[in-house]
Design a protein around this motif. Structure first.
Motif, short mmCIF file in Angstrom:
data_model
loop_
_atom_site.label_atom_id
_atom_site.label_comp_id
_atom_site.label_asym_id
_atom_site.label_seq_id
_atom_site.Cartn_x
_atom_site.Cartn_y
_atom_site.Cartn_z
N ILE A 2 27.62 39.08 47.20
CA ILE A 2 29.03 40.69 46.60
C ILE A 2 29.83 39.17 45.64
O ILE A 2 30.12 38.57 46.22
CB ILE A 2 29.39 41.27 47.11
N CYS A 3 29.08 39.59 44.45
CA CYS A 3 30.52 38.55 43.63
C CYS A 3 31.66 39.14 42.61
O CYS A 3 31.52 38.81 41.75
CB CYS A 3 29.69 37.46 42.78
N ASN A 25 29.86 47.22 22.94
CA ASN A 25 30.17 47.17 23.63
C ASN A 25 31.40 46.05 24.32
O ASN A 25 30.66 45.07 23.57
CB ASN A 25 29.24 47.22 25.04
N ARG A 26 31.96 46.00 25.48
CA ARG A 26 32.98 44.92 25.88
C ARG A 26 32.30 44.51 27.27
O ARG A 26 32.66 45.61 28.09
CB ARG A 26 34.36 45.11 25.42
N TRP A 27 32.22 43.11 27.45
CA TRP A 27 32.03 43.26 28.88
C TRP A 27 33.39 42.25 29.21
O TRP A 27 33.48 41.27 28.65
CB TRP A 27 30.58 42.89 29.48
N VAL A 28 34.45 43.10 30.22
CA VAL A 28 35.16 41.95 30.83
C VAL A 28 35.45 41.82 32.68
O VAL A 28 35.85 42.55 33.17
CB VAL A 28 36.39 42.82 30.35
N GLU A 29 35.57 40.12 32.63
CA GLU A 29 35.98 40.04 34.07
C GLU A 29 37.82 39.80 34.01
O GLU A 29 38.04 38.38 33.50
CB GLU A 29 34.44 39.39 34.51
N VAL A 30 37.74 39.94 35.07
CA VAL A 30 39.23 38.87 36.23
C VAL A 30 38.36 38.67 37.35
O VAL A 30 37.64 39.12 37.80
CB VAL A 30 40.55 39.53 35.49
N GLY A 70 40.72 30.74 41.44
CA GLY A 70 40.42 29.34 42.28
C GLY A 70 39.57 31.18 43.50
O GLY A 70 39.05 30.51 44.13
N SER A 71 38.84 32.52 43.05
CA SER A 71 38.45 33.39 43.17
C SER A 71 36.97 33.05 43.25
O SER A 71 36.84 32.81 41.64
CB SER A 71 38.66 34.77 43.49
N GLY A 72 35.77 33.05 43.40
CA GLY A 72 34.16 33.04 43.35
C GLY A 72 33.76 34.22 43.41
O GLY A 72 33.02 34.84 41.95
N ALA A 73 34.41 35.43 43.55
CA ALA A 73 34.42 36.83 43.04
C ALA A 73 34.69 37.53 41.81
O ALA A 73 36.16 36.86 41.84
CB ALA A 73 34.71 37.20 44.67
N ARG A 74 34.51 37.91 40.82
CA ARG A 74 35.13 38.69 40.33
C ARG A 74 35.63 40.81 40.45
O ARG A 74 34.30 41.19 40.71
CB ARG A 74 34.76 38.17 38.43
N LEU A 75 36.11 40.54 38.79
CA LEU A 75 36.61 42.15 38.71
C LEU A 75 36.13 42.68 37.20
O LEU A 75 36.42 42.00 36.54
CB LEU A 75 37.76 42.34 39.21
N ALA A 76 35.12 43.35 37.32
CA ALA A 76 34.60 43.89 36.14
C ALA A 76 35.50 44.96 35.50
O ALA A 76 35.98 45.82 36.78
CB ALA A 76 33.22 43.84 36.34
N LEU A 77 35.94 45.29 34.43
CA LEU A 77 37.40 46.34 34.52
C LEU A 77 36.08 47.13 32.91
O LEU A 77 35.47 46.90 31.53
CB LEU A 77 37.92 45.67 33.85
N ASN A 78 35.17 47.78 33.19
CA ASN A 78 34.85 49.09 32.58
C ASN A 78 35.60 50.24 32.07
O ASN A 78 35.89 50.81 32.73
CB ASN A 78 33.10 48.96 33.54
N GLY A 127 39.82 55.22 37.60
CA GLY A 127 40.34 55.23 38.60
C GLY A 127 39.31 56.12 40.20
O GLY A 127 38.05 55.96 39.60
N GLY A 128 40.30 55.95 41.28
CA GLY A 128 39.44 56.20 42.70
C GLY A 128 38.44 55.02 42.73
O GLY A 128 37.65 55.40 44.26
N SER A 129 39.08 53.50 42.68
CA SER A 129 37.48 52.91 43.33
C SER A 129 38.95 51.56 43.98
O SER A 129 39.67 51.73 43.13
CB SER A 129 36.80 51.64 41.95
N SER A 130 37.90 50.67 45.21
CA SER A 130 38.88 49.42 45.60
C SER A 130 38.42 49.27 45.69
O SER A 130 37.07 49.39 45.91
CB SER A 130 39.11 51.13 46.59
N VAL A 131 38.69 47.72 46.47
CA VAL A 131 38.10 46.66 46.81
C VAL A 131 39.45 45.62 47.17
O VAL A 131 40.64 46.11 47.31
CB VAL A 131 37.51 45.38 45.15
N GLY A 132 38.66 45.07 48.38
CA GLY A 132 38.98 44.57 49.10
C GLY A 132 39.52 42.62 48.99
O GLY A 132 38.84 42.23 48.66
N VAL A 133 40.78 42.12 49.04
CA VAL A 133 40.61 40.68 48.56
C VAL A 133 41.44 40.02 49.85
O VAL A 133 42.75 40.57 50.04
CB VAL A 133 41.88 40.11 47.06
#
Length: 133
Positions: free
Chosen positions: A13-14, A50-55, A59-67, A76-82
């Motif tokens: 999971i990345c 279209n545009r692909w954006v990741e933040v 130092g994190s190996g995992a990324r968050l795509a902003l679509n 809205g309505g999504s969640s992720v843990g760090v």
């Protein structure tokens, strides 16, 4: 009972994905307000429409795509843990920033790690969780 599923081949999971209303506003929130890094910002598709954006946190190996909204998906309505080694320090840091909405810390007793959440301007939630160990 027969299980026909085969084991995945080296799957991690990345990338988590949030649907947001405005990619530029979301980039500003995650980089300027939270202090995350902009990892990817590229155009693709027909005539770059279209545009692909990741933040990601530094130092994190995992990324968050902003679509942007697509089809049935709305902001809205999504969640992720760090994870963090010091949830109390991260709570103090984030709750002191104007424009960041935090929940009160919870957990920390028994097997449940201490955690709190923050909400982005679109109503997606990031759960900040105390790392074990």
């Amino acid at each position: 009972m027969t299980n026909n599923a085969q084991s995945p081949t080296n799957v991690n999971i990345c990338v988590a994905m949030f649907t947001i209303a405005d990619q530029d506003a979301a980039i500003a929130f995650y980089t300027q307000t939270l202090g995350w890094e902009l990892r990817v910002d590229i155009t693709f598709g027909d005539e770059g429409g279209n545009r692909w954006v990741e933040v990601a946190p530094p130092g994190s190996g995992a990324r968050l795509a902003l679509n942007p909204p697509m089809g049935e998906w709305q902001p809205g309505g999504s969640s992720v843990g760090v994870e963090t080694p010091d949830v109390d320090a991260e709570y103090a840091r984030l709750s002191a920033i104007d424009g960041v909405t935090t929940s009160e810390p919870m957990g920390g007793e028994g097997p449940v790690p201490k955690m709190f959440s923050i909400a982005d301007p679109d109503g997606n939630h990031i759960w900040v969780v105390q790392a074990f160990g």
